[in-house]
Write an enzyme that holds these catalytic residues in place. Structure first.
Site, PDB file in Angstrom:
ATOM      1  N   CYS A 139       0.825  -1.221   0.000  1.00 41.69           N
ATOM      2  CA  CYS A 139       0.000   0.000   0.000  1.00 41.69           C
ATOM      3  C   CYS A 139       0.854   1.264   0.000  1.00 41.69           C
ATOM      4  CB  CYS A 139      -0.958  -0.003   1.189  1.00 41.69           C
ATOM      5  SG  CYS A 139      -0.143  -0.117   2.806  1.00 41.69           S
ATOM      6  N   HIS A 166      -1.850   0.400   7.659  1.00 41.81           N
ATOM      7  CA  HIS A 166      -2.359   0.716   6.319  1.00 41.81           C
ATOM      8  C   HIS A 166      -2.117   2.194   6.016  1.00 41.81           C
ATOM      9  CE1 HIS A 166      -4.414  -0.110   2.681  1.00 41.81           C
ATOM     10  NE2 HIS A 166      -5.549   0.522   2.967  1.00 41.81           N
ATOM     11  N   ASP A 193      -8.220   4.278  -1.769  1.00 41.34           N
ATOM     12  CA  ASP A 193      -7.544   3.163  -1.110  1.00 41.34           C
ATOM     13  C   ASP A 193      -6.896   2.280  -2.168  1.00 41.34           C
ATOM     14  OD1 ASP A 193      -6.730   0.981   0.387  1.00 41.34           O
ATOM     15  OD2 ASP A 193      -8.542   0.945   1.615  1.00 41.34           O
TER      16      ASP A 193
END
Length: 572
Positions: free
Chosen positions: A356, A490, A511
């Site tokens: 991520c 995250h 996201d």
């Protein structure tokens, strides 16, 4: 009734008999019981009896014994010599001690008698040494001289000195002084205790070390426990402590390995290896043909060689699609601020679960490529692949940016699945010549563990491009880059902020772990996942990274130097 064996007088009490013996037969003038000789000393009387009446000594009904003995209830039989075993046996029970001349026979004490101890004191001539007198006094005391026992130490021609604490009569002041000191030691044993005497029993030790070991045995709960037992207990305790430390070290090592696996630092391979394994599983399950496998593997190798992302997870025009959605009458909001045009990069098979941070950097870089002055200053004109991003971070570390963070990763990212965060994005941007700022919202500032200060800060960030003298329109497109949003586990990218008619704020967040479709119907559905109200962001801590211009050569050098003590700005 008691009978004196010298003169035959009968007395009732033992104390009266002692006084009688002292006054009549020791201190008074002696006389011969067989003739008219009188007013003589005891030595003269003894010599007279031995020469003038040798045969009468054995037949006299009241014999003059060689030792003044304690009177008993049983008399000497008539006609029996005083020196016979029978008379000696009776005289053994004596407790009154009298010293006579050395030529006189001593009667040994009876070991079977449990009463007051008795002995015969040597009637040697007085010695000139004071130490001899002290030894005599101590010998007298150890032989049974205790208060209440009548004794006498005779030195002819010297005055008699009586003990003030018992009936002992001494002729030497030194002997009397030593004798009285023994009385005091008996009454106050703690004053006369020897240096190495046990305070808990009567045992005496040779030195302090022996005394300490002896006292420790008293204090030991296990009676009779020896020093070897104590050593064994200490050894067992040390072994138990070592075992505990080894167990703690083992558990710590296992926990560290779990953290390494979680954050991709266990050496199990990086982007390329994970992509190959995923395709191999697809082939084994029949979802991917072998020919397609080899074709995709060749494309992967080509992308890794070039260092440019293959674009398979890239979605262009994401911000443009949001702009069109908010301009429709169906959107119920007062105002919305959007960043510059940004592409969405989603996770692929090679970075699923850990990529991520890299994908957010790709989205941020795609925006900088479209915005001045960043577009003209950036040397990287294409969006790099994840392995290339790892290589770029390593180069920044070698240039001296954030040495502390480099040591955390052991200066290596390539070939790993290591997670990166806001600090590594800062390292990349600084190395590329872009000024960045990290803001740390280290604790909740609203009810229910919410972060209203975070929402206000984002709104102020987008408001800096608006003109204050004009009423802002419903949709405001700015030239500002998006914001990098990091929390535990995250990271995402903030591309705008929405203000409801009620004044409530909502962040517009893309996201990398979710797919994004740009069709009209799909955006209206996807907006529910993009819009984040304060109740949706309830992690304990958040970090924002904002791009704030281009660094000059001097500013870049200063930023590299300051990164040695890199610290985020804390709000509040």
């Amino acid at each position: 009734m008691l009978t004196c064996e010298v003169c035959g007088e009968e007395l009732l009490l033992e104390e009266d008999m002692k006084t009688h013996l002292l006054l009549v037969h020791l201190e008074a003038d002696l006389h011969c019981p067989l003739c008219f000789l009188s007013a003589v000393s005891y030595d003269q009387l003894h010599a007279h009896m031995s020469t003038a009446h040798p045969e009468e000594q054995h037949n006299h009904p009241k014999p003059l014994n060689s030792t003044f003995a304690r009177t008993s209830t049983s008399k000497v039989p008539m006609g029996q010599p005083a020196g016979t075993p029978a008379e000696k046996e009776k005289s053994i029970r004596a407790s009154t001690l009298v010293n006579l001349k050395p030529q006189e026979q001593e009667i040994p004490p009876d070991p079977e008698h449990a009463g007051p101890l008795s002995a015969t004191l040597s009637a040697e001539e007085p010695e000139t040494s004071q130490e001899s007198d002290r030894n005599q006094a101590r010998q007298l005391w150890s032989s049974g001289g205790r208060p209440g026992t009548f004794q006498m130490l005779e030195h002819s021609g010297e005055p008699n000195l009586s003990c003030p604490m018992c009936a002992l009569v001494c002729t030497s002041p030194l002997v009397l002084q030593e004798h009285v000191e023994l009385h005091l030691e008996e009454q106050h044993p703690e004053k006369g205790r020897r240096p190495w005497e046990c305070p808990m029993c009567s045992a005496e030790c040779a030195d302090s070390a022996a005394l300490q070991e002896h006292v420790e045995l008293h204090l030991d709960p296990c009676t009779g426990r020896s020093s070897s037992d104590l050593s064994l207990a200490v050894q067992l305790q040390q072994e138990e402590e070592q075992h505990r430390r080894r167990e703690e070290a083992r558990q710590e090592a296992e926990h560290f390995k779990k953290l390494q696996r979680r954050y991709g630092l266990d050496g199990s391979g990086g982007y390329r290896r994970q992509m190959e394994r995923t395709m191999e599983r697809e082939v084994s399950r029949g979802r991917l043909a072998p020919a397609d496998f080899h074709r995709k593997k060749a494309d992967l190798m080509e992308s890794l060689t070039s260092g440019v992302d293959d674009g398979r997870s890239r979605t262009c025009g994401a911000v443009d699609a949001l702009t069109e959605y908010y301009r429709t009458p169906a959107c119920d909001c007062a105002h919305v601020w959007l960043c510059s045009d940004t592409d969405h990069f989603g996770a692929s098979a090679g970075d699923k679960g850990w990529g991520c941070g890299y994908r957010n950097f790709q989205m941020l870089l795609s925006s900088l490529h479209r915005t001045e002055p960043y577009a003209s200053s950036l040397q990287e004109k294409a969006v790099p692949s994840i392995p290339q991003v790892q290589r770029m971070i390593e180069e920044a570390w070698k240039a001296g940016v954030d040495p502390q963070g480099a040591s955390h990763f052991n200066h290596r990212l390539q070939g790993t699945r290591a997670w990166i965060g806001a600090t590594e994005i800062y390292v990349l941007l600084t190395w590329l010549g872009v000024r960045a700022r990290i803001i740390d919202f280290h604790q909740p500032t609203g009810p229910g563990d919410t972060h209203p200060r975070l929402f206000d800060w984002v709104r102020q960030y987008f408001l800096q491009s608006s003109q204050s003298n004009r009423l802002p329109p419903k949709v405001i497109r700015t030239s500002l880059p998006p914001l990098y949003l990091q929390h535990q586990g995250h990271s995402r990218l903030v591309v705008g902020v929405e203000q409801r008619k009620s004044g409530a704020l909502a962040l517009l967040v893309m996201d990398p772990g979710s797919k994004l479709s740009l069709s009209t119907d799909a955006v209206s559905v996807a907006i529910r996942h993009i819009r984040k109200f304060p109740s949706s962001l309830k992690h304990k801590q958040y970090q924002l990274l904002a791009v704030q211009g281009v660094l000059s050569a001097e500013d870049k050098q200063a930023a590299v130097f300051n990164s040695r003590t890199l610290c985020a700005e804390k709000i509040p």
